[in-house]
Design an enzyme around this catalytic site. Structure first.
Site, mmCIF file in Angstrom:
data_model
loop_
_atom_site.group_PDB
_atom_site.id
_atom_site.type_symbol
_atom_site.label_atom_id
_atom_site.label_comp_id
_atom_site.label_asym_id
_atom_site.label_seq_id
_atom_site.Cartn_x
_atom_site.Cartn_y
_atom_site.Cartn_z
ATOM 1 C CD GLU A 44 39.375 29.919 35.472
ATOM 2 O OE1 GLU A 44 40.406 29.782 34.981
ATOM 3 O OE2 GLU A 44 38.232 29.497 35.065
ATOM 4 C CE1 TYR A 127 41.960 32.496 31.442
ATOM 5 C CE2 TYR A 127 42.790 31.361 33.573
ATOM 6 C CZ TYR A 127 41.925 31.615 32.554
ATOM 7 O OH TYR A 127 40.858 30.618 32.289
ATOM 8 C CG ASP A 145 43.401 30.717 28.756
ATOM 9 O OD1 ASP A 145 42.821 31.163 27.662
ATOM 10 O OD2 ASP A 145 43.103 29.706 29.394
#
Length: 362
Positions: A44, A127, A145
């Site tokens: 991520e 996020y 996002d």
């Protein structure tokens, strides 16, 4: 009472259509092989501001080199930056390592599943927190996002400016209302996948969309108008002369370590002269005053433009020579050409290696 934006949505039907499509169409990505929170975390962070196809080889190399939180926590920062070299946004790598050190020190090497603890780690914003909690720990947390905001702006016909922080908060509340609590991992990944493959920024493939019947923008033919995002301020252009300085006494090249704060912190570069401030006629004198080294400017080798989110570097690249064998400035280092590849350089400076015949990273 349910928000009026959600009143016309069959949430259960949307969840089923979305997740069914995802299970049958999801890409085979390396971080989806298991639910290891560390690997999900690394992926991520890498995927922020970077395309999936670019990230995949970096992810494999990074996990091979630092397979556990303990391995990353114990690593030399220069090795971490070298493994990140070419991905850009290097503060992501530094923050990740600092956060992992805290995980080792405070959580016995286990990535915390508690939202408050996870969100307090360096570089873990809303996020990233939501992605780790939902994908690794199956917690119904939103992970919002740009992809997700694009999908939901069309799905719910939201015309608020997605560049505004309050709009992101609004999307988080909508996702929290609509997330499938029985399978939040698939739900969040499905939204991301939908944004990447179908609900793209330009020319979305609406006729192939599994949730087309739920989409309010499609129903009104307005999908290509959304999302609304006001243009950012124009980037400032800064001209530099970059010096490829060969030390004639030792047959080495002089490189400089950037500050441990700010842009490209702790990376190495060829020395850069802010030419607009200094002026060409004062370049050699400025360099001596700044670093204590006399040099002779040689020929121009090329020019490059490197674009950051807020500034643009306009780089004129010159060779130069010096015969100073001892350097007192702690920022500088004389390195054999074959050893340059061992230091982490930003992409713009990696490209300059060819001008001196140095090996570059594949």
């Amino acid at each position: 009472m349910r928000d009026k934006k959600l009143q016309s949505i069959d949430i259960s039907g949307f969840q089923n259509d979305l997740i069914h499509w995802y299970q049958n169409n999801k890409r085979d990505l390396p971080w989806r092989k298991d639910k290891d929170p560390y690997k999900i975390w690394v992926s991520e962070i890498m995927l922020q501001q970077t395309k999936v196809d670019t990230v995949i080889p970096y992810f494999y190399r990074f996990i091979e080199k630092f397979p556990t939180v303990q391995a990353l926590a114990a690593a030399d920062q220069q090795d971490v930056l070298k493994a990140w070299e070419g991905l850009g946004y290097y503060s992501r790598a530094r923050n990740l390592q600092n956060a992992v050190k805290e995980v080792v020190a405070s959580y016995d090497g286990n990535v915390p599943a508690n939202p408050e603890d996870l969100g307090a780690l360096k570089g873990v914003g809303p996020y990233t927190k939501g992605a780790i909690l939902s994908i690794a720990f199956d917690q119904p947390e939103p992970a919002v996002d740009g992809n997700v905001m694009r999908v939901f702006s069309r799905l719910l016909l939201i015309e608020d400016d997605i560049a505004q922080q309050r709009t992101k908060k609004l999307f988080e509340s909508y996702v929290r209302e609509m997330i499938d609590e029985s399978d939040p991992s698939s739900f969040n990944q499905a939204i991301m996948e939908l944004g990447a493959l179908i609900c793209t920024p330009k020319s979305p493939a609406c006729l192939l969309c599994p949730v087309q019947e739920h989409c309010q923008a499609f129903a009104e033919g307005r999908q290509e108008e959304l999302p609304i995002k006001k243009k950012a301020k124009k980037q400032k252009t800064i001209p530099y002369v970059v010096l490829l300085i060969k030390n004639e006494e030792t047959d080495t090249f002089i490189i400089e370590k950037r500050s441990d704060q700010g842009l490209l912190a702790n990376l190495w570069q060829f020395p850069m002269v802010p030419i607009k401030e200094i002026g060409w006629e004062h370049l050699e004198r400025w360099f001596y005053n700044e670093y204590g080294i006399t040099l002779q400017l040689q020929e121009k080798k090329g020019k490059l433009k490197h674009v950051f989110s807020h500034i643009i570097w306009q780089l004129d690249i010159y060779t130069a020579t010096t015969n100073i064998s001892v350097m007192d400035d702690h920022r500088l280092k004389a390195v054999d050409m074959c050893e340059l590849v061992n230091y982490p350089f930003p992409v713009s400076h990696q490209k300059m290696m060819t001008y001196i015949g140095a090996e570059t990273k594949e």
